[in-house]
Scaffold this motif. Structure first.
Motif, PDB file in Angstrom:
ATOM      1  N   LEU A   1      40.268  34.187  43.222  1.00 56.59           N
ATOM      2  CA  LEU A   1      41.333  35.159  43.410  1.00 56.59           C
ATOM      3  C   LEU A   1      41.203  36.273  42.374  1.00 56.59           C
ATOM      4  CD1 LEU A   1      44.183  35.915  44.627  1.00 56.59           C
ATOM      5  CD2 LEU A   1      45.158  34.459  42.842  1.00 56.59           C
ATOM      6  N   GLN A   2      41.098  37.529  42.834  1.00 53.17           N
ATOM      7  CA  GLN A   2      41.218  38.656  41.911  1.00 53.17           C
ATOM      8  C   GLN A   2      42.698  38.966  41.751  1.00 53.17           C
ATOM      9  OE1 GLN A   2      39.782  42.512  43.098  1.00 53.17           O
ATOM     10  NE2 GLN A   2      39.800  43.315  41.006  1.00 53.17           N
ATOM     11  N   ASP A   3      43.186  38.897  40.527  1.00 49.73           N
ATOM     12  CA  ASP A   3      44.623  39.028  40.303  1.00 49.73           C
ATOM     13  C   ASP A   3      44.856  39.482  38.869  1.00 49.73           C
ATOM     14  OD1 ASP A   3      47.308  38.925  40.851  1.00 49.73           O
ATOM     15  OD2 ASP A   3      47.429  36.758  41.062  1.00 49.73           O
ATOM     16  N   ASP A   4      46.050  39.961  38.612  1.00 49.63           N
ATOM     17  CA  ASP A   4      46.443  40.376  37.275  1.00 49.63           C
ATOM     18  C   ASP A   4      47.237  39.259  36.628  1.00 49.63           C
ATOM     19  OD1 ASP A   4      47.216  41.689  34.974  1.00 49.63           O
ATOM     20  OD2 ASP A   4      48.743  42.915  35.964  1.00 49.63           O
ATOM     21  N   ALA A   5      46.561  38.465  35.794  1.00 51.78           N
ATOM     22  CA  ALA A   5      47.211  37.384  35.048  1.00 51.78           C
ATOM     23  C   ALA A   5      48.027  36.470  35.964  1.00 51.78           C
ATOM     24  CB  ALA A   5      48.084  37.956  33.931  1.00 51.78           C
ATOM     25  N   MET A   6      47.421  36.058  37.076  1.00 53.63           N
ATOM     26  CA  MET A   6      48.012  35.080  38.012  1.00 53.63           C
ATOM     27  C   MET A   6      49.331  35.544  38.618  1.00 53.63           C
ATOM     28  SD  MET A   6      47.211  31.447  36.053  1.00 53.63           S
ATOM     29  CE  MET A   6      48.331  31.793  34.680  1.00 53.63           C
ATOM     30  N   ALA A   7      49.539  36.853  38.712  1.00 55.11           N
ATOM     31  CA  ALA A   7      50.823  37.371  39.177  1.00 55.11           C
ATOM     32  C   ALA A   7      51.185  36.884  40.574  1.00 55.11           C
ATOM     33  CB  ALA A   7      50.801  38.904  39.155  1.00 55.11           C
ATOM     34  N   SER A   8      50.189  36.598  41.410  1.00 56.43           N
ATOM     35  CA  SER A   8      50.487  36.171  42.779  1.00 56.43           C
ATOM     36  C   SER A   8      50.634  34.658  42.923  1.00 56.43           C
ATOM     37  CB  SER A   8      49.395  36.674  43.736  1.00 56.43           C
ATOM     38  OG  SER A   8      48.153  36.062  43.434  1.00 56.43           O
ATOM     39  N   LEU A   9      50.409  33.898  41.857  1.00 58.08           N
ATOM     40  CA  LEU A   9      50.571  32.443  41.931  1.00 58.08           C
ATOM     41  C   LEU A   9      52.026  32.076  41.672  1.00 58.08           C
ATOM     42  CD1 LEU A   9      47.411  31.056  40.078  1.00 58.08           C
ATOM     43  CD2 LEU A   9      47.748  31.488  42.513  1.00 58.08           C
ATOM     44  N   PRO A  10      52.563  31.105  42.422  1.00 56.44           N
ATOM     45  CA  PRO A  10      53.966  30.725  42.236  1.00 56.44           C
ATOM     46  C   PRO A  10      54.219  30.101  40.861  1.00 56.44           C
ATOM     47  CG  PRO A  10      53.096  29.905  44.334  1.00 56.44           C
ATOM     48  CD  PRO A  10      51.922  30.392  43.540  1.00 56.44           C
ATOM     49  N   ALA A  11      55.411  30.269  40.357  1.00 61.20           N
ATOM     50  CA  ALA A  11      55.806  29.626  39.105  1.00 61.20           C
ATOM     51  C   ALA A  11      55.744  28.111  39.267  1.00 61.20           C
ATOM     52  CB  ALA A  11      57.216  30.058  38.715  1.00 61.20           C
TER      53      ALA A  11
ATOM     54  N   ARG B   1      54.465  30.714  32.725  1.00 64.03           N
ATOM     55  CA  ARG B   1      55.172  30.840  34.009  1.00 64.03           C
ATOM     56  C   ARG B   1      54.557  29.948  35.078  1.00 64.03           C
ATOM     57  NH1 ARG B   1      54.804  33.326  38.835  1.00 64.03           N
ATOM     58  NH2 ARG B   1      52.736  34.172  38.345  1.00 64.03           N
ATOM     59  N   VAL B   2      53.231  29.911  35.151  1.00 63.97           N
ATOM     60  CA  VAL B   2      52.545  29.242  36.254  1.00 63.97           C
ATOM     61  C   VAL B   2      52.424  27.735  36.043  1.00 63.97           C
ATOM     62  CG1 VAL B   2      50.339  29.126  37.512  1.00 63.97           C
ATOM     63  CG2 VAL B   2      51.348  31.341  36.944  1.00 63.97           C
ATOM     64  N   LEU B   3      52.409  27.284  34.807  1.00 66.58           N
ATOM     65  CA  LEU B   3      52.308  25.841  34.561  1.00 66.58           C
ATOM     66  C   LEU B   3      53.569  25.117  35.025  1.00 66.58           C
ATOM     67  CD1 LEU B   3      50.718  25.501  31.009  1.00 66.58           C
ATOM     68  CD2 LEU B   3      49.762  24.616  33.145  1.00 66.58           C
ATOM     69  N   ALA B   4      53.366  23.953  35.615  1.00 64.11           N
ATOM     70  CA  ALA B   4      54.482  23.052  35.906  1.00 64.11           C
ATOM     71  C   ALA B   4      54.948  22.419  34.601  1.00 64.11           C
ATOM     72  CB  ALA B   4      54.039  21.979  36.887  1.00 64.11           C
ATOM     73  N   PRO B   5      56.218  21.994  34.513  1.00 61.76           N
ATOM     74  CA  PRO B   5      56.686  21.296  33.306  1.00 61.76           C
ATOM     75  C   PRO B   5      55.786  20.103  32.996  1.00 61.76           C
ATOM     76  CG  PRO B   5      58.539  21.881  34.684  1.00 61.76           C
ATOM     77  CD  PRO B   5      57.305  22.194  35.492  1.00 61.76           C
ATOM     78  N   GLY B   6      55.365  20.015  31.747  1.00 62.49           N
ATOM     79  CA  GLY B   6      54.446  18.962  31.350  1.00 62.49           C
ATOM     80  C   GLY B   6      52.990  19.309  31.574  1.00 62.49           C
ATOM     81  N   GLY B   7      52.707  20.435  32.272  1.00 59.33           N
ATOM     82  CA  GLY B   7      51.333  20.874  32.469  1.00 59.33           C
ATOM     83  C   GLY B   7      50.714  21.362  31.172  1.00 59.33           C
TER      84      GLY B   7
END
Length: 382
Positions: free
Chosen positions: A291-301, A333-339
Protein backbone atom coordinates in the motif's frame (compact mmCIF):
# COMPACT_ATOMS: atom_id res chain seq x y z
CA UNK A 1 10.99 37.20 -5.43
CA UNK A 2 12.41 35.63 -8.57
CA UNK A 3 13.35 37.35 -11.78
CA UNK A 4 10.01 36.34 -13.36
CA UNK A 5 7.78 37.33 -10.43
CA UNK A 6 6.89 33.91 -8.99
CA UNK A 7 7.58 35.01 -5.42
CA UNK A 8 3.96 35.66 -4.46
CA UNK A 9 2.90 32.15 -5.48
CA UNK A 10 5.83 30.47 -3.74
CA UNK A 11 5.19 32.37 -0.52
CA UNK A 12 1.70 30.87 -0.26
CA UNK A 13 2.77 27.23 -0.50
CA UNK A 14 2.65 24.72 2.35
CA UNK A 15 4.23 21.29 2.81
CA UNK A 16 1.08 19.74 4.37
CA UNK A 17 0.40 16.80 4.72
CA UNK A 18 4.17 16.41 5.03
CA UNK A 19 5.85 17.51 8.25
CA UNK A 20 5.82 21.28 8.73
CA UNK A 21 8.17 23.32 10.91
CA UNK A 22 9.59 26.83 11.06
CA UNK A 23 12.87 25.70 9.47
CA UNK A 24 11.21 23.76 6.63
CA UNK A 25 9.68 25.40 3.57
CA UNK A 26 7.81 24.22 0.50
CA UNK A 27 10.25 25.53 -2.14
CA UNK A 28 13.93 26.29 -2.56
CA UNK A 29 16.32 28.25 -4.76
CA UNK A 30 16.50 25.38 -7.25
CA UNK A 31 12.77 25.74 -7.95
CA UNK A 32 13.20 29.43 -8.74
CA UNK A 33 16.27 28.83 -10.90
CA UNK A 34 14.46 26.17 -12.92
CA UNK A 35 11.47 28.47 -13.35
CA UNK A 36 13.61 31.36 -14.53
CA UNK A 37 15.48 29.19 -17.03
CA UNK A 38 12.26 27.60 -18.29
CA UNK A 39 10.68 31.03 -18.88
CA UNK A 40 12.97 31.57 -21.88
CA UNK A 41 11.80 28.31 -23.48
CA UNK A 42 8.07 28.28 -22.76
CA UNK A 43 5.29 29.06 -25.21
CA UNK A 44 1.52 28.42 -25.06
CA UNK A 45 2.23 25.32 -27.21
CA UNK A 46 4.79 23.83 -24.82
CA UNK A 47 4.25 20.29 -23.53
CA UNK A 48 5.98 20.29 -20.14
CA UNK A 49 6.78 17.50 -17.70
CA UNK A 50 7.78 18.29 -14.12
CA UNK A 51 9.54 15.59 -12.10
CA UNK A 52 10.38 15.81 -8.41
CA UNK A 53 8.23 18.89 -7.73
CA UNK A 54 8.19 18.26 -4.00
CA UNK A 55 5.20 20.39 -3.00
CA UNK A 56 4.05 21.82 -6.32
CA UNK A 57 6.18 24.97 -6.45
CA UNK A 58 7.26 24.56 -10.08
CA UNK A 59 3.91 23.36 -11.41
CA UNK A 60 1.82 26.04 -9.72
CA UNK A 61 4.24 28.85 -10.54
CA UNK A 62 4.11 27.84 -14.21
CA UNK A 63 0.32 27.94 -14.16
CA UNK A 64 0.35 31.35 -12.47
CA UNK A 65 2.74 32.94 -14.99
CA UNK A 66 1.77 35.41 -17.70
CA UNK A 67 -0.54 33.83 -20.33
CA UNK A 68 2.11 33.93 -23.06
CA UNK A 69 4.26 31.52 -21.05
CA UNK A 70 1.68 29.17 -19.56
CA UNK A 71 2.26 25.75 -21.20
CA UNK A 72 -0.49 24.00 -23.10
CA UNK A 73 0.05 20.88 -21.01
CA UNK A 74 1.78 20.12 -17.70
CA UNK A 75 2.26 16.56 -16.51
CA UNK A 76 3.76 15.93 -13.09
CA UNK A 77 5.49 13.00 -11.39
CA UNK A 78 6.18 13.01 -7.66
CA UNK A 79 7.44 9.87 -5.99
CA UNK A 80 6.00 10.69 -2.56
CA UNK A 81 2.27 10.60 -1.93
CA UNK A 82 2.72 13.52 0.47
CA UNK A 83 4.06 15.59 -2.43
CA UNK A 84 1.14 14.63 -4.64
CA UNK A 85 -1.33 15.67 -1.96
CA UNK A 86 0.56 18.86 -1.13
CA UNK A 87 0.39 19.90 -4.79
CA UNK A 88 -3.37 19.38 -4.84
CA UNK A 89 -3.79 21.19 -1.51
CA UNK A 90 -1.71 24.13 -2.68
CA UNK A 91 -3.61 24.25 -5.98
CA UNK A 92 -6.87 24.61 -4.07
CA UNK A 93 -5.38 27.38 -1.93
CA UNK A 94 -4.31 29.26 -5.05
CA UNK A 95 -7.63 28.63 -6.81
CA UNK A 96 -6.01 26.48 -9.51
CA UNK A 97 -8.73 24.04 -10.50
CA UNK A 98 -7.04 22.48 -13.55
CA UNK A 99 -3.99 22.63 -15.77
CA UNK A 100 -1.88 19.73 -14.54
CA UNK A 101 -2.07 15.94 -14.49
CA UNK A 102 -0.27 13.70 -11.98
CA UNK A 103 1.10 10.47 -13.48
CA UNK A 104 3.55 7.66 -12.70
CA UNK A 105 6.97 7.60 -14.32
CA UNK A 106 6.47 6.14 -17.79
CA UNK A 107 5.10 6.72 -21.29
CA UNK A 108 1.87 8.43 -20.21
CA UNK A 109 3.93 10.98 -18.31
CA UNK A 110 6.64 11.61 -20.88
CA UNK A 111 5.22 10.86 -24.33
CA UNK A 112 5.45 13.92 -26.58
CA UNK A 113 7.10 16.18 -23.98
CA UNK A 114 9.38 18.90 -25.32
CA UNK A 115 10.61 20.25 -21.95
CA UNK A 116 11.34 18.34 -18.73
CA UNK A 117 11.96 20.23 -15.50
CA UNK A 118 13.67 17.99 -12.98
CA UNK A 119 14.56 18.53 -9.34
CA UNK A 120 17.65 16.31 -9.19
CA UNK A 121 17.08 13.30 -6.92
CA UNK A 122 19.30 12.29 -4.04
CA UNK A 123 20.70 9.13 -5.63
CA UNK A 124 22.35 8.34 -8.94
CA UNK A 125 20.16 5.24 -9.22
CA UNK A 126 17.00 7.35 -9.18
CA UNK A 127 18.50 9.75 -11.73
CA UNK A 128 19.38 6.76 -13.89
CA UNK A 129 15.79 5.48 -13.84
CA UNK A 130 14.39 8.92 -14.64
CA UNK A 131 16.92 9.56 -17.41
CA UNK A 132 16.23 6.19 -19.01
CA UNK A 133 12.49 6.89 -18.98
CA UNK A 134 12.90 10.35 -20.53
CA UNK A 135 15.18 8.99 -23.27
CA UNK A 136 12.78 6.13 -23.95
CA UNK A 137 9.45 7.94 -24.01
CA UNK A 138 9.94 11.68 -24.64
CA UNK A 139 10.36 13.23 -28.07
CA UNK A 140 13.76 13.33 -29.77
CA UNK A 141 14.00 17.09 -29.32
CA UNK A 142 13.19 17.10 -25.62
CA UNK A 143 15.30 19.41 -23.45
CA UNK A 144 15.85 18.49 -19.79
CA UNK A 145 16.59 21.17 -17.21
CA UNK A 146 17.92 19.24 -14.20
CA UNK A 147 18.50 21.41 -11.15
CA UNK A 148 19.82 20.85 -7.66
CA UNK A 149 21.58 22.39 -4.71
CA UNK A 150 25.30 22.56 -5.50
CA UNK A 151 26.28 20.86 -2.23
CA UNK A 152 24.23 17.79 -3.19
CA UNK A 153 25.39 17.60 -6.82
CA UNK A 154 28.25 15.47 -8.13
CA UNK A 155 30.05 14.79 -11.39
CA UNK A 156 28.37 11.40 -11.29
CA UNK A 157 25.11 13.15 -12.19
CA UNK A 158 26.69 14.55 -15.35
CA UNK A 159 27.91 11.05 -16.18
CA UNK A 160 24.46 9.49 -15.70
CA UNK A 161 22.79 12.11 -17.90
CA UNK A 162 25.58 11.63 -20.44
CA UNK A 163 24.66 7.97 -20.84
CA UNK A 164 21.21 9.00 -22.09
CA UNK A 165 21.80 12.40 -23.75
CA UNK A 166 24.45 13.47 -26.23
CA UNK A 167 24.73 16.96 -24.73
CA UNK A 168 24.98 17.78 -21.02
CA UNK A 169 25.83 21.40 -20.29
CA UNK A 170 26.33 22.66 -16.69
CA UNK A 171 25.12 26.22 -16.19
CA UNK A 172 26.42 28.91 -13.86
CA UNK A 173 25.35 28.52 -10.24
CA UNK A 174 22.95 30.97 -8.58
CA UNK A 175 22.07 31.11 -4.88
CA UNK A 176 23.94 27.84 -4.39
CA UNK A 177 21.85 26.02 -7.01
CA UNK A 178 22.84 24.86 -10.48
CA UNK A 179 21.10 23.50 -13.56
CA UNK A 180 22.38 20.86 -16.00
CA UNK A 181 20.86 21.18 -19.48
CA UNK A 182 20.57 17.80 -21.22
CA UNK A 183 19.44 17.40 -24.82
CA UNK A 184 19.54 15.11 -27.87
CA UNK A 185 18.46 11.83 -26.28
CA UNK A 186 20.47 8.75 -27.22
CA UNK A 187 18.64 5.67 -28.59
CA UNK A 188 16.70 3.93 -25.82
CA UNK A 189 17.91 0.64 -24.35
CA UNK A 190 15.90 -2.47 -25.35
CA UNK A 191 14.50 -2.90 -21.82
CA UNK A 192 14.08 -0.42 -18.95
CA UNK A 193 16.86 -1.04 -16.35
CA UNK A 194 14.55 -0.92 -13.32
CA UNK A 195 13.54 -2.52 -11.07
CA UNK A 196 16.77 -4.38 -10.48
CA UNK A 197 16.88 -7.65 -8.53
CA UNK A 198 19.72 -9.01 -6.42
CA UNK A 199 19.84 -12.18 -4.34
CA UNK A 200 20.90 -11.60 -0.75
CA UNK A 201 22.65 -14.76 0.40
CA UNK A 202 22.61 -13.64 4.05
CA UNK A 203 18.81 -13.56 4.07
CA UNK A 204 18.24 -16.06 1.23
CA UNK A 205 15.98 -13.38 -0.27
CA UNK A 206 15.65 -11.82 -3.71
CA UNK A 207 15.50 -8.04 -3.20
CA UNK A 208 13.97 -5.84 -5.91
CA UNK A 209 14.51 -2.09 -6.08
CA UNK A 210 13.55 0.91 -8.15
CA UNK A 211 16.04 3.76 -8.27
CA UNK A 212 14.40 6.01 -5.67
CA UNK A 213 14.43 3.44 -2.86
CA UNK A 214 16.78 3.87 0.10
CA UNK A 215 19.69 1.38 0.05
CA UNK A 216 18.65 -0.09 -3.31
CA UNK A 217 18.96 -3.87 -3.31
CA UNK A 218 21.30 -3.80 -0.30
CA UNK A 219 20.40 -4.68 3.28
CA UNK A 220 20.81 -1.50 5.32
CA UNK A 221 22.46 -1.92 8.69
CA UNK A 222 19.46 -0.77 10.73
CA UNK A 223 17.20 -3.37 9.13
CA UNK A 224 19.89 -6.02 9.61
CA UNK A 225 20.02 -5.26 13.34
CA UNK A 226 16.23 -5.36 13.72
CA UNK A 227 16.11 -8.71 11.91
CA UNK A 228 18.35 -10.20 14.61
CA UNK A 229 15.24 -10.14 16.80
CA UNK A 230 12.88 -11.71 14.27
CA UNK A 231 12.63 -14.97 16.29
CA UNK A 232 11.39 -12.94 19.29
CA UNK A 233 8.63 -11.12 17.44
CA UNK A 234 5.09 -12.25 18.26
CA UNK A 235 2.76 -14.08 15.88
CA UNK A 236 0.34 -11.42 14.61
CA UNK A 237 -2.92 -11.79 12.75
CA UNK A 238 -2.03 -8.54 10.95
CA UNK A 239 1.50 -7.14 10.84
CA UNK A 240 2.60 -3.91 9.13
CA UNK A 241 6.01 -3.01 7.73
CA UNK A 242 5.76 0.79 8.05
CA UNK A 243 8.10 2.69 5.74
CA UNK A 244 8.76 -0.61 3.98
CA UNK A 245 11.32 0.45 1.37
CA UNK A 246 12.07 -2.64 -0.67
CA UNK A 247 9.92 -4.77 1.65
CA UNK A 248 12.67 -6.76 3.35
CA UNK A 249 11.08 -6.68 6.80
CA UNK A 250 7.67 -7.57 5.39
CA UNK A 251 9.07 -10.50 3.42
CA UNK A 252 11.18 -11.87 6.26
CA UNK A 253 8.35 -11.61 8.79
CA UNK A 254 5.89 -13.20 6.36
CA UNK A 255 8.25 -16.08 5.71
CA UNK A 256 8.68 -16.68 9.46
CA UNK A 257 4.94 -16.37 10.16
CA UNK A 258 3.03 -17.90 7.25
CA UNK A 259 -0.34 -17.54 9.02
CA UNK A 260 0.02 -13.75 9.37
CA UNK A 261 -1.37 -11.20 6.94
CA UNK A 262 1.38 -8.66 6.25
CA UNK A 263 0.98 -5.13 4.90
CA UNK A 264 3.99 -3.33 3.46
CA UNK A 265 3.39 0.40 3.23
CA UNK A 266 5.44 3.43 2.25
CA UNK A 267 4.79 6.99 1.09
CA UNK A 268 7.07 6.40 -1.91
CA UNK A 269 5.63 4.99 -5.14
CA UNK A 270 9.04 3.52 -5.96
CA UNK A 271 9.20 1.82 -2.57
CA UNK A 272 5.71 0.38 -2.89
CA UNK A 273 6.52 -0.97 -6.35
CA UNK A 274 9.80 -2.40 -5.07
CA UNK A 275 8.16 -4.10 -2.09
CA UNK A 276 5.51 -5.62 -4.35
CA UNK A 277 8.25 -6.92 -6.65
CA UNK A 278 10.22 -8.32 -3.70
CA UNK A 279 7.17 -10.14 -2.36
CA UNK A 280 6.43 -11.62 -5.78
CA UNK A 281 10.05 -12.63 -6.42
CA UNK A 282 10.01 -14.65 -3.19
CA UNK A 283 6.58 -16.23 -3.65
CA UNK A 284 5.03 -14.12 -0.89
CA UNK A 285 2.69 -11.93 -2.92
CA UNK A 286 -0.31 -13.93 -1.72
CA UNK A 287 0.55 -13.09 1.89
CA UNK A 288 2.08 -9.61 1.63
CA UNK A 289 -0.13 -6.78 0.39
CA UNK A 290 1.43 -3.45 -0.56
CA UNK A 291 0.00 0.00 0.00
CA UNK A 292 1.32 3.45 -0.93
CA UNK A 293 0.05 5.65 1.87
CA UNK A 294 0.95 8.54 4.13
CA UNK A 295 1.81 7.04 7.53
CA UNK A 296 -0.96 4.39 7.32
CA UNK A 297 -3.66 7.07 7.04
CA UNK A 298 -6.01 4.70 5.20
CA UNK A 299 -5.67 1.83 7.70
CA UNK A 300 -8.39 1.61 10.37
CA UNK A 301 -7.56 2.44 13.98
CA UNK A 302 -6.73 -0.62 16.07
CA UNK A 303 -6.34 -2.84 13.00
CA UNK A 304 -2.76 -4.13 13.46
CA UNK A 305 -1.26 -6.38 16.12
CA UNK A 306 2.36 -5.69 15.18
CA UNK A 307 4.17 -2.84 13.42
CA UNK A 308 7.81 -3.02 12.32
CA UNK A 309 9.53 0.31 11.77
CA UNK A 310 12.96 1.50 10.65
CA UNK A 311 12.12 5.23 10.51
CA UNK A 312 13.99 7.83 8.47
CA UNK A 313 15.75 10.65 10.27
CA UNK A 314 15.90 12.92 7.22
CA UNK A 315 13.19 15.05 5.63
CA UNK A 316 14.56 15.57 2.14
CA UNK A 317 18.07 16.88 2.73
CA UNK A 318 17.36 18.06 6.29
CA UNK A 319 18.05 16.07 9.46
CA UNK A 320 14.76 16.30 11.34
CA UNK A 321 13.00 14.13 13.94
CA UNK A 322 9.56 15.01 12.58
CA UNK A 323 9.33 12.07 10.18
CA UNK A 324 9.92 9.51 12.93
CA UNK A 325 7.51 11.21 15.34
CA UNK A 326 4.79 11.26 12.67
CA UNK A 327 5.24 7.49 12.25
CA UNK A 328 5.10 6.87 16.01
CA UNK A 329 1.83 8.79 16.21
CA UNK A 330 0.47 6.75 13.30
CA UNK A 331 1.52 3.49 14.96
CA UNK A 332 -0.25 4.49 18.17
CA UNK A 333 -3.47 4.94 16.19
CA UNK A 334 -3.27 1.78 14.07
CA UNK A 335 -2.09 -0.65 16.76
CA UNK A 336 -4.73 -2.62 18.61
CA UNK A 337 -4.57 -2.38 22.44
CA UNK A 338 -1.73 -4.60 23.57
CA UNK A 339 -0.20 -4.58 20.07
CA UNK A 340 3.53 -4.03 19.68
CA UNK A 341 5.67 -1.53 17.78
CA UNK A 342 9.21 -2.78 17.12
CA UNK A 343 11.43 0.16 16.16
CA UNK A 344 15.12 0.36 15.22
CA UNK A 345 16.74 3.79 15.31
CA UNK A 346 20.06 5.57 15.63
CA UNK A 347 20.76 5.55 19.35
CA UNK A 348 21.69 9.23 19.50
CA UNK A 349 18.09 10.16 18.63
CA UNK A 350 16.87 9.07 22.11
CA UNK A 351 13.38 8.19 20.93
CA UNK A 352 12.41 6.11 23.98
CA UNK A 353 10.68 8.92 25.97
CA UNK A 354 8.75 9.87 22.83
CA UNK A 355 7.69 6.26 22.24
CA UNK A 356 6.61 5.98 25.89
CA UNK A 357 4.50 9.11 25.55
CA UNK A 358 2.93 8.40 22.17
CA UNK A 359 2.54 4.62 22.12
CA UNK A 360 2.98 3.08 25.55
CA UNK A 361 5.43 1.27 27.83
CA UNK A 362 8.72 0.81 25.99
CA UNK A 363 11.62 -1.52 26.67
CA UNK A 364 15.01 -1.78 25.03
CA UNK A 365 15.29 -5.10 23.23
CA UNK A 366 18.82 -4.61 21.96
CA UNK A 367 21.56 -2.08 21.39
CA UNK A 368 24.83 -2.00 19.47
CA UNK A 369 27.30 0.88 19.02
CA UNK A 370 25.03 2.55 16.45
CA UNK A 371 21.43 1.33 16.80
CA UNK A 372 18.77 0.66 19.40
CA UNK A 373 15.82 -1.71 19.01
CA UNK A 374 12.85 -0.76 21.19
CA UNK A 375 9.53 -2.54 21.75
CA UNK A 376 6.55 -0.36 22.63
CA UNK A 377 3.23 -1.85 23.75
CA UNK A 378 0.03 0.01 22.91
CA UNK A 379 -1.78 1.05 26.06
CA UNK A 380 -5.10 -0.67 26.75
CA UNK A 381 -8.14 1.47 27.34
CA UNK A 382 -8.81 2.28 30.98
Amino acid sequence: MTENGFGQVLGMLRRYPDVEAANLQAWDATDTLLLDMAADLLTPESDVVVIGDRYGAITLALLSDVPSRVPARIRVHQDLITGERALRNNARTLGVAAGFEQLPLGEALLGGADLVLLQLPKTLAELEEISAAVARYASAGTVVLAGGRVKHMSLGMNAVLGRYFESVQPQLARQKSRVLVASRARPAQPQPPYPVTEHNSELHLDICAHGAVFAGTKLDIGTRFLLRFLPDMPEAATAVDLGCGTGILAAMYARAHPASAVIATDQSAAAAASAAATAKANGLDGQVSVLQDDAMASLPAGSADLILLNPPFHLGASVHAGAGIKMFEAAARVLAPGGELWTVFNSHLRYVPTLERLVGPTRIKGRNPKFTVAVSVKRRAG
